[in-house]
Motif scaffolding. Sequence first.
Motif, short mmCIF file in Angstrom:
data_model
loop_
_atom_site.label_atom_id
_atom_site.label_comp_id
_atom_site.label_asym_id
_atom_site.label_seq_id
_atom_site.Cartn_x
_atom_site.Cartn_y
_atom_site.Cartn_z
N ARG A 35 0.81 -1.23 0.00
CA ARG A 35 0.00 0.00 0.00
C ARG A 35 0.83 1.27 0.00
NH1 ARG A 35 -3.10 -3.25 3.85
NH2 ARG A 35 -4.89 -4.06 2.73
N LEU A 36 1.74 1.36 0.95
CA LEU A 36 2.46 2.61 1.16
C LEU A 36 3.39 2.96 -0.01
CD1 LEU A 36 2.38 4.55 3.52
CD2 LEU A 36 4.49 3.55 4.33
N ILE A 37 3.98 1.96 -0.63
CA ILE A 37 4.87 2.19 -1.77
C ILE A 37 4.12 2.86 -2.91
CG2 ILE A 37 6.22 0.99 -3.55
CD1 ILE A 37 7.72 1.06 -1.00
N TRP A 38 2.84 2.58 -3.06
CA TRP A 38 2.07 3.16 -4.15
C TRP A 38 1.34 4.43 -3.74
CZ3 TRP A 38 3.64 1.22 -8.40
CH2 TRP A 38 4.09 -0.09 -8.45
N ILE A 39 0.97 4.54 -2.47
CA ILE A 39 0.20 5.70 -2.02
C ILE A 39 1.08 6.95 -1.93
CG2 ILE A 39 -1.02 6.65 -0.02
CD1 ILE A 39 -2.24 3.89 0.37
N ILE A 40 2.29 6.82 -1.42
CA ILE A 40 3.16 7.99 -1.24
C ILE A 40 3.50 8.68 -2.57
CG2 ILE A 40 5.48 8.69 -0.53
CD1 ILE A 40 5.19 6.84 1.84
N PRO A 41 3.91 7.96 -3.62
CA PRO A 41 4.15 8.67 -4.89
C PRO A 41 2.88 9.26 -5.50
CG PRO A 41 5.29 6.58 -4.89
CD PRO A 41 4.41 6.59 -3.70
N LEU A 42 1.74 8.60 -5.32
CA LEU A 42 0.48 9.16 -5.83
C LEU A 42 0.12 10.46 -5.13
CD1 LEU A 42 -1.87 6.17 -6.51
CD2 LEU A 42 -1.55 8.15 -7.95
N ILE A 43 0.26 10.49 -3.81
CA ILE A 43 -0.03 11.71 -3.07
C ILE A 43 0.94 12.83 -3.49
CG2 ILE A 43 0.06 12.74 -0.76
CD1 ILE A 43 -1.04 10.11 0.32
N SER A 44 2.19 12.48 -3.67
CA SER A 44 3.17 13.47 -4.10
C SER A 44 2.84 14.00 -5.49
CB SER A 44 4.56 12.86 -4.07
OG SER A 44 5.48 13.71 -4.65
N LEU A 45 2.45 13.11 -6.39
CA LEU A 45 2.10 13.54 -7.74
C LEU A 45 0.88 14.45 -7.73
CD1 LEU A 45 2.89 13.15 -10.72
CD2 LEU A 45 1.22 11.31 -10.81
N LEU A 46 -0.13 14.10 -6.93
CA LEU A 46 -1.31 14.96 -6.83
C LEU A 46 -0.96 16.31 -6.21
CD1 LEU A 46 -4.04 12.40 -5.74
CD2 LEU A 46 -3.85 13.59 -7.92
N ALA A 47 -0.12 16.32 -5.19
CA ALA A 47 0.28 17.59 -4.57
C ALA A 47 1.06 18.46 -5.56
CB ALA A 47 1.12 17.31 -3.33
N ASN A 48 1.93 17.83 -6.34
CA ASN A 48 2.69 18.61 -7.34
C ASN A 48 1.79 19.09 -8.46
OD1 ASN A 48 5.20 18.59 -6.13
ND2 ASN A 48 5.71 16.59 -6.98
N LEU A 49 0.78 18.32 -8.83
CA LEU A 49 -0.17 18.76 -9.85
C LEU A 49 -0.97 19.96 -9.36
CD1 LEU A 49 -1.46 18.14 -12.63
CD2 LEU A 49 -3.14 16.78 -11.40
N ILE A 50 -1.44 19.91 -8.14
CA ILE A 50 -2.17 21.05 -7.58
C ILE A 50 -1.25 22.26 -7.47
CG2 ILE A 50 -3.29 21.91 -5.48
CD1 ILE A 50 -4.37 19.03 -5.11
#
Length: 116
Positions: A35-50
Amino acid sequence: IEGVLGDVLSMNQDRPVGVLSNEKHKFFVNVLLKRLIWIIPLISLLANLIRYLVTRDDVSHWTEMFYLQQVYVLLPLLPLAFPSLWTSARLFGIASIMSKFYTSRSLRVEKSSCEW
């Protein structure tokens, strides 16, 4: 190791896996690796997109936001991957050695063809 020390060390290896070790392994496999290996980059990508949409040219170039900062997020997670990468590399090496051993064993050259 022989003697009393060897007896103590051999008795220590026969113990069953403890509940705490079992739960630690389950946590590492289920939570961190799945879970965590995939959630952390997704959250980072969404934060950088915003961040990119809100402040387009004020902060930095888009390649830095979407590529370089993703690498910065994944770098601390790299030590978690080393044990599995080490095991995979070792198993690959063992498999290649065994395959070469068995192919050379099946391709034995007869003595009569080697003697001159």
